[in-house]
Design a protein around this motif. Sequence first.
Motif, PDB file in Angstrom:
ATOM      1  N   GLN A 168      21.607  -1.878 -36.638  1.00  0.00           N
ATOM      2  CA  GLN A 168      20.804  -0.772 -36.108  1.00  0.00           C
ATOM      3  C   GLN A 168      21.466   0.566 -36.407  1.00  0.00           C
ATOM      4  O   GLN A 168      20.803   1.553 -36.733  1.00  0.00           O
ATOM      5  CB  GLN A 168      20.614  -0.941 -34.606  1.00  0.00           C
ATOM      6  N   TYR A 169      22.787   0.606 -36.300  1.00  0.00           N
ATOM      7  CA  TYR A 169      23.551   1.811 -36.618  1.00  0.00           C
ATOM      8  C   TYR A 169      23.266   2.255 -38.054  1.00  0.00           C
ATOM      9  O   TYR A 169      23.029   3.442 -38.319  1.00  0.00           O
ATOM     10  CB  TYR A 169      25.041   1.520 -36.431  1.00  0.00           C
ATOM     11  N   ILE A 170      23.284   1.306 -38.983  1.00  0.00           N
ATOM     12  CA  ILE A 170      23.040   1.644 -40.392  1.00  0.00           C
ATOM     13  C   ILE A 170      21.656   2.233 -40.578  1.00  0.00           C
ATOM     14  O   ILE A 170      21.472   3.205 -41.325  1.00  0.00           O
ATOM     15  CB  ILE A 170      23.252   0.396 -41.278  1.00  0.00           C
ATOM     16  N   GLU A 171      20.670   1.668 -39.904  1.00  0.00           N
ATOM     17  CA  GLU A 171      19.309   2.203 -40.024  1.00  0.00           C
ATOM     18  C   GLU A 171      19.240   3.648 -39.537  1.00  0.00           C
ATOM     19  O   GLU A 171      18.660   4.520 -40.198  1.00  0.00           O
ATOM     20  CB  GLU A 171      18.342   1.330 -39.227  1.00  0.00           C
ATOM     21  N   TYR A 172      19.828   3.931 -38.389  1.00  0.00           N
ATOM     22  CA  TYR A 172      19.807   5.298 -37.857  1.00  0.00           C
ATOM     23  C   TYR A 172      20.636   6.241 -38.732  1.00  0.00           C
ATOM     24  O   TYR A 172      20.294   7.415 -38.899  1.00  0.00           O
ATOM     25  CB  TYR A 172      20.331   5.308 -36.425  1.00  0.00           C
ATOM     26  N   MET A 173      21.747   5.735 -39.260  1.00  0.00           N
ATOM     27  CA  MET A 173      22.592   6.550 -40.143  1.00  0.00           C
ATOM     28  C   MET A 173      21.786   7.088 -41.311  1.00  0.00           C
ATOM     29  O   MET A 173      21.905   8.258 -41.695  1.00  0.00           O
ATOM     30  CB  MET A 173      23.769   5.711 -40.645  1.00  0.00           C
ATOM     31  N   HIS A 174      20.950   6.241 -41.895  1.00  0.00           N
ATOM     32  CA  HIS A 174      20.155   6.672 -43.049  1.00  0.00           C
ATOM     33  C   HIS A 174      19.065   7.663 -42.670  1.00  0.00           C
ATOM     34  O   HIS A 174      18.625   8.455 -43.520  1.00  0.00           O
ATOM     35  CB  HIS A 174      19.544   5.453 -43.746  1.00  0.00           C
ATOM     36  N   LEU A 175      18.626   7.674 -41.425  1.00  0.00           N
ATOM     37  CA  LEU A 175      17.623   8.656 -40.993  1.00  0.00           C
ATOM     38  C   LEU A 175      18.226  10.057 -40.879  1.00  0.00           C
ATOM     39  O   LEU A 175      17.497  11.051 -40.906  1.00  0.00           O
ATOM     40  CB  LEU A 175      17.022   8.227 -39.654  1.00  0.00           C
ATOM     41  N   ASN A 176      19.536  10.122 -40.721  1.00  0.00           N
ATOM     42  CA  ASN A 176      20.292  11.381 -40.658  1.00  0.00           C
ATOM     43  C   ASN A 176      19.933  12.241 -39.449  1.00  0.00           C
ATOM     44  O   ASN A 176      20.153  13.454 -39.454  1.00  0.00           O
ATOM     45  CB  ASN A 176      20.129  12.202 -41.945  1.00  0.00           C
ATOM     46  N   ALA A 177      19.392  11.643 -38.399  1.00  0.00           N
ATOM     47  CA  ALA A 177      19.206  12.366 -37.140  1.00  0.00           C
ATOM     48  C   ALA A 177      20.534  12.353 -36.392  1.00  0.00           C
ATOM     49  O   ALA A 177      21.208  11.319 -36.346  1.00  0.00           O
ATOM     50  CB  ALA A 177      18.124  11.709 -36.302  1.00  0.00           C
ATOM     51  N   PRO A 178      20.964  13.472 -35.814  1.00  0.00           N
ATOM     52  CA  PRO A 178      22.258  13.503 -35.108  1.00  0.00           C
ATOM     53  C   PRO A 178      22.361  12.388 -34.060  1.00  0.00           C
ATOM     54  O   PRO A 178      21.370  12.023 -33.421  1.00  0.00           O
ATOM     55  CB  PRO A 178      22.258  14.890 -34.451  1.00  0.00           C
ATOM     56  N   VAL A 179      23.557  11.881 -33.866  1.00  0.00           N
ATOM     57  CA  VAL A 179      23.743  10.677 -33.069  1.00  0.00           C
ATOM     58  C   VAL A 179      23.348  10.874 -31.606  1.00  0.00           C
ATOM     59  O   VAL A 179      22.948   9.922 -30.931  1.00  0.00           O
ATOM     60  CB  VAL A 179      25.204  10.199 -33.175  1.00  0.00           C
ATOM     61  N   HIS A 180      23.399  12.108 -31.099  1.00  0.00           N
ATOM     62  CA  HIS A 180      23.036  12.288 -29.691  1.00  0.00           C
ATOM     63  C   HIS A 180      21.539  12.038 -29.462  1.00  0.00           C
ATOM     64  O   HIS A 180      21.111  11.873 -28.318  1.00  0.00           O
ATOM     65  CB  HIS A 180      23.426  13.695 -29.196  1.00  0.00           C
ATOM     66  N   THR A 181      20.752  11.971 -30.547  1.00  0.00           N
ATOM     67  CA  THR A 181      19.309  11.705 -30.418  1.00  0.00           C
ATOM     68  C   THR A 181      18.979  10.221 -30.573  1.00  0.00           C
ATOM     69  O   THR A 181      17.826   9.842 -30.401  1.00  0.00           O
ATOM     70  CB  THR A 181      18.518  12.498 -31.463  1.00  0.00           C
ATOM     71  N   TRP A 182      19.948   9.382 -30.906  1.00  0.00           N
ATOM     72  CA  TRP A 182      19.662   7.970 -31.166  1.00  0.00           C
ATOM     73  C   TRP A 182      19.271   7.264 -29.865  1.00  0.00           C
ATOM     74  O   TRP A 182      19.982   7.370 -28.851  1.00  0.00           O
ATOM     75  CB  TRP A 182      20.890   7.272 -31.740  1.00  0.00           C
ATOM     76  N   PRO A 183      18.173   6.518 -29.882  1.00  0.00           N
ATOM     77  CA  PRO A 183      17.805   5.751 -28.697  1.00  0.00           C
ATOM     78  C   PRO A 183      18.630   4.476 -28.574  1.00  0.00           C
ATOM     79  O   PRO A 183      19.230   4.002 -29.549  1.00  0.00           O
ATOM     80  CB  PRO A 183      16.327   5.415 -28.950  1.00  0.00           C
ATOM     81  N   VAL A 184      18.676   3.948 -27.378  1.00  0.00           N
ATOM     82  CA  VAL A 184      19.279   2.635 -27.117  1.00  0.00           C
ATOM     83  C   VAL A 184      18.158   1.716 -26.718  1.00  0.00           C
ATOM     84  O   VAL A 184      17.577   1.845 -25.643  1.00  0.00           O
ATOM     85  CB  VAL A 184      20.350   2.708 -25.999  1.00  0.00           C
ATOM     86  N   ASP A 185      17.798   0.808 -27.621  1.00  0.00           N
ATOM     87  CA  ASP A 185      16.630  -0.055 -27.386  1.00  0.00           C
ATOM     88  C   ASP A 185      17.019  -1.318 -26.633  1.00  0.00           C
ATOM     89  O   ASP A 185      18.059  -1.889 -26.885  1.00  0.00           O
ATOM     90  CB  ASP A 185      15.989  -0.442 -28.730  1.00  0.00           C
TER      91      ASP A 185
END
Length: 492
Positions: free
Chosen positions: A475-492
């Motif tokens: 999941q980390y890799i998927e969000y990394m490629h979106l390049n949205a800052p980490v403070h915006t990442w959801p926890v599903d």
Amino acid sequence: MGRDVPALVFTRDDRRRYRQKMQQCLDAFAQMLREERFDFERPQVGLEIELNLVDGAAEPAMRSTEVLEAIADPAWSTELGRFNLEINIPPRRLTEGGPGAWEQEVRDALNHAEERAAALGVHLIMIGILPTLQQKDVGESALSEDPRYRLLNEQVFAARGEDLRIAIDGEERLRTYADSITPEAACTSTQFHLQVSPEDFANYWNAAQLIAGVQVALAANAPFLFGKELWRETRIPLFEQATDTRAEELKAQGVRPRVWFGERWITSVFDLFEENVRYFPALLPLCDAEDPLDTLDGGDIPQLAELTLHNGTIYRWNRPVYAVVHGKPHLRVENRVLPAGPTVADINANGAFYYGLVRALAEEDRPVWTRMSFSAAEDNLHAAARHGIDARLYWPGMGEVPATELVLRRLLPLAHQGLERFGLDAAWREPLLGIIEQRCVSGRNGALWQAEMFHTTDRTSRVGHHEALRRMTQQYIEYMHLNAPVHTWPVD
């Protein structure tokens, strides 16, 4: 340690000659400082990022040689482990190319490498420590094929005389031994370079030391090692222990560690190189043919090969760098405290905060470090590594305060001032430092996201510890490629 070295055995004569050559280099360096030989009219910045290689299941992939051949770009190079690579982004002026130019350059380089690696079934991940890495993955067979790393491994253990002990107490407890330095390869970092004049070097280095703890608190991204949840930035204690050439008796005698915060504020860049020669025996006593003093007397610029090689085997969290480019020598502060990732946007924001803040602090009439002990700055680093964005840090005039409060109330305005002095107007600064601000407001960074995502997966899916880490990493890799800052990442 960027230099290729042959596989060989060192003699006592090699070490004697190397000691003599280092002293000659130090004398030449002192002469160059006196004669103001250095280039600093158009200072540049630089960036290095270390990455991990994983397979399609987010497990470590020991394929650095093949991936490097596929990328076919001189900006990329091997690192210590076969599951690592490093990219060196070409140096530039901080304001070169307009807003977003540096970020786009980094993204383009990483996307190209990912495309080439993916054709081999390998993927790149920017993260402080790969969560799926297990102790069985870091034996001597995982050392990079480059002979310099095997030679370094031999010399560390020859100096130490026994296996490395790794002991870290965090959320969980780790006690283990290693028979190679490969656990160091688990530590992947982001390194910011800043070219400065000899006259200003001490102030910039002191400023970088002063804020090391703040940087780590904001950007912590390494909560897991060998399947255990430890510090928020476990990379710091792991790196300190995984390259330690000292047996327990030498530690008790006060011998300095090679991964070193230092022990005092400095007044000159010469202090750091002189300490290197005075305190640390050579690990790789390779002598160059050049006589640095003769080169200077002849009107040319010496490479100071022995001094720079020695400097590369002493891992200061803020390292002095001497280099000669196009026949002109210069000095840089290499900031080494930050982990890799989580995204290019986060890295760019971390860089803006660092460059702006060190400039503002370095140019103050009454520097903060004149009101703060050096040991307090080191304590801040370890408190930040242990607790991450929840750390409480000491700052003169404020006492011990939450790291986020310190940044929001005191340091972000200074970072804006420093960037403005570099020539970045508000339209450039706001998006970059806005990421740092929102990280503080939300209290969220990469380490916190990893821990929360892991515990959520482990609790809800009941798939087992390692499988939960693996799913979190995917999941980390998927969000990394979106390049949205980490403070915006959801926890599903």
